[in-house]
Design an enzyme around this catalytic site. Structure first.
Site, PDB file in Angstrom:
ATOM      1  N   CYS A  18       2.358  -0.770  14.978  1.00 17.73           N
ATOM      2  CA  CYS A  18       2.253  -0.889  13.557  1.00 17.73           C
ATOM      3  C   CYS A  18       1.603  -2.016  12.968  1.00 17.73           C
ATOM      4  CB  CYS A  18       3.682  -0.709  12.950  1.00 17.73           C
ATOM      5  SG  CYS A  18       3.777  -0.623  11.388  1.00 17.73           S
ATOM      6  N   CYS A  32       7.048  -3.952  15.548  1.00 14.39           N
ATOM      7  CA  CYS A  32       6.522  -2.758  16.395  1.00 14.39           C
ATOM      8  C   CYS A  32       5.243  -2.796  16.823  1.00 14.39           C
ATOM      9  CB  CYS A  32       6.824  -1.494  15.766  1.00 14.39           C
ATOM     10  SG  CYS A  32       8.666  -1.250  15.126  1.00 14.39           S
ATOM     11  N   CYS A  37       6.722  -6.104   6.868  1.00  8.79           N
ATOM     12  CA  CYS A  37       7.824  -5.611   7.748  1.00  8.79           C
ATOM     13  C   CYS A  37       7.993  -6.719   9.028  1.00  8.79           C
ATOM     14  CB  CYS A  37       7.489  -4.346   8.503  1.00  8.79           C
ATOM     15  SG  CYS A  37       8.840  -3.587   9.412  1.00  8.79           S
ATOM     16  N   CYS A  57      -0.483   7.155   9.948  1.00  8.25           N
ATOM     17  CA  CYS A  57       0.725   6.465  10.180  1.00  8.25           C
ATOM     18  C   CYS A  57       0.655   5.060  11.179  1.00  8.25           C
ATOM     19  CB  CYS A  57       1.361   7.472  11.076  1.00  8.25           C
ATOM     20  SG  CYS A  57       3.033   6.989  11.730  1.00  8.25           S
ATOM     21  N   CYS A 116       3.753   8.813   0.412  1.00  9.85           N
ATOM     22  CA  CYS A 116       4.298   7.827   1.452  1.00  9.85           C
ATOM     23  C   CYS A 116       4.367   6.468   0.611  1.00  9.85           C
ATOM     24  CB  CYS A 116       3.164   7.700   2.554  1.00  9.85           C
ATOM     25  SG  CYS A 116       3.846   6.632   3.890  1.00  9.85           S
ATOM     26  N   GLU A 153       0.975  -1.100  -0.073  1.00  9.32           N
ATOM     27  CA  GLU A 153       0.215  -0.198   0.177  1.00  9.32           C
ATOM     28  C   GLU A 153       1.032   1.228   0.117  1.00  9.32           C
ATOM     29  OE1 GLU A 153      -4.078  -1.248   1.964  1.00  9.32           O
ATOM     30  OE2 GLU A 153      -2.685  -0.805   3.492  1.00  9.32           O
TER      31      GLU A 153
END
Length: 374
Positions: free
Chosen positions: A135, A132, A128, A349, A121, A108
């Site tokens: 996230c 975290c 990933c 974010c 972005c 995305e």
């Protein structure tokens, strides 16, 4: 919608064409690739400009080239930008695209309008592996690195129909993945972008991969650097970001203080605000002490909640966030409070996803329990 194949179920040749893609090749590499086909060196420049100045995705549309050369390029090469399979527009004007890559993997990317400028972005990995806790991307675990063509192609896909495609852009590598774990391909994409976009309008964000920071420090020209800190001490940062066990705060801050900055530029420290976790006045004071001696600005980001992140991952009351910013300012620290954009379409974010496969690692059981309840 085609989604990523499961491990062991990849398509022949990874779903990729046997023709080499020209998209993502910096100018010297593209010139070498097409040299056997062109009669004059300026033809390579025409091809390069067609790809990146005009956003042309088909050789047939490179009408400043001869029919013979267009045919030869078609036989040997392809452009193959990512394909937008879904676009969602936020009430605030931001938009998110779900992009399918040649092997079926999905990523995305987000476009955020701001007056006459547009910020894109971009993602650097299809997933990933840093896990975290704030996230959504990390909830599904690691994916493969993107190549430079897939990175540059995101900008072209988001700007489809806009000529020239890179005019008036700011770029932030803050999408899916950790850019400094894929620095070779990120660097190749930067080589292309920087021909059309000022280095000062490009930002690479990292969770704190020190070897990558040190490598970027050696470059002749550098983008802006943003670093996710999110807590003023190792104990809490480690709870949010497992990477802190490998690159603890003292080591990370030492690397940032050694990072060369051009005149007028600062390192951006990204600090996520989580209710009753790291948002107290004493946390602001400790953060200022931690950042002493570093030429930086702090970007405060109230966490964006998501069902997969759990009930504790919620932002503070807006008054608490503003009080935190004001306390930093009182202590002499330049600080801004990020305005939330695109959260109604999960484009804010930390909200980008890697759809089409279950999560891995410690979050798998939580996801499985949710499926069973559903």
């Amino acid at each position: 919608m085609s989604l990523s194949p499961s491990p062991g179920e990849s398509e022949p040749n990874g779903g990729r064409s046997e023709r080499r893609s020209l998209l993502g090749l910096p100018r010297p590499e593209l010139e070498r690739a097409v040299a056997p086909l062109v009669d004059r060196t300026f033809r390579a420049r025409q091809i390069y400009d067609a790809l990146y100045r005009r956003g042309v995705s088909r050789f047939a549309d490179m009408t400043d080239l001869s029919l013979e050369l267009r045919g030869a390029l078609e036989d040997r090469f392809e452009v193959a930008p990512p394909r937008a399979v879904l676009r969602e527009r936020s009430a605030d004007g931001s938009s998110k695209a779900l992009l399918e890559l040649a092997d079926g993997a999905t990523i995305e990317a987000v476009a955020i309008p701001d007056g006459r400028r547009m910020t894109l972005c971009l993602s650097s990995q299809a997933g990933c592996g840093l896990a975290c806790r704030f996230c959504v991307t990390g909830f599904w675990g690691a994916g493969r690195n993107l190549d430079s063509g897939e990175i540059v192609g995101q900008a072209l896909a988001l700007r489809e129909g806009v000529k020239p495609p890179f005019e008036g852009l700011n770029l932030v590598f803050m999408g899916m993945g950790e850019p400094l774990q894929n620095l070779d391909e990120v660097a190749r994409s930067l080589e292309i972008f920087s021909e059309f976009i000022s280095w000062r309008r490009i930002t690479v964000s990292t969770a704190g991969v020190i070897p990558g920071i040190e490598r970027m420090a050696s470059w002749e020209r550098r983008p802006n650097l943003a670093v996710s800190l999110h807590a003023p001490d190792d104990e809490r940062r480690g709870r949010l970001m497992p990477i802190n066990r490998t690159y603890p705060l003292d080591d990370l801050l030492a690397a940032l203080k050694a990072y060369p900055l051009e005149r007028g530029r600062k390192v951006t420290i990204e600090y996520l605000l989580v209710r009753d976790f790291n948002d107290a006045p004493g946390d602001a004071d400790l953060l200022v002490e931690r950042l002493a001696g570093l030429d930086c600005k702090v970007n405060l980001i109230p966490v964006n909640p998501d069902p997969v992140l759990g009930a504790r991952m919620v932002p503070p009351d807006p008054r608490v966030s503003e009080s935190f910013r004001a306390r930093l300012k009182q202590r002499g620290c330049l600080a801004t409070l990020r305005r939330r954009r695109g959260d109604d379409v999960s484009a804010a974010c930390g909200q980008l996803r890697a759809p089409g496969r279950p999560p891995r690692g410690f979050r798998h059981s939580r996801w499985l329990a949710g499926v069973e309840r559903g």
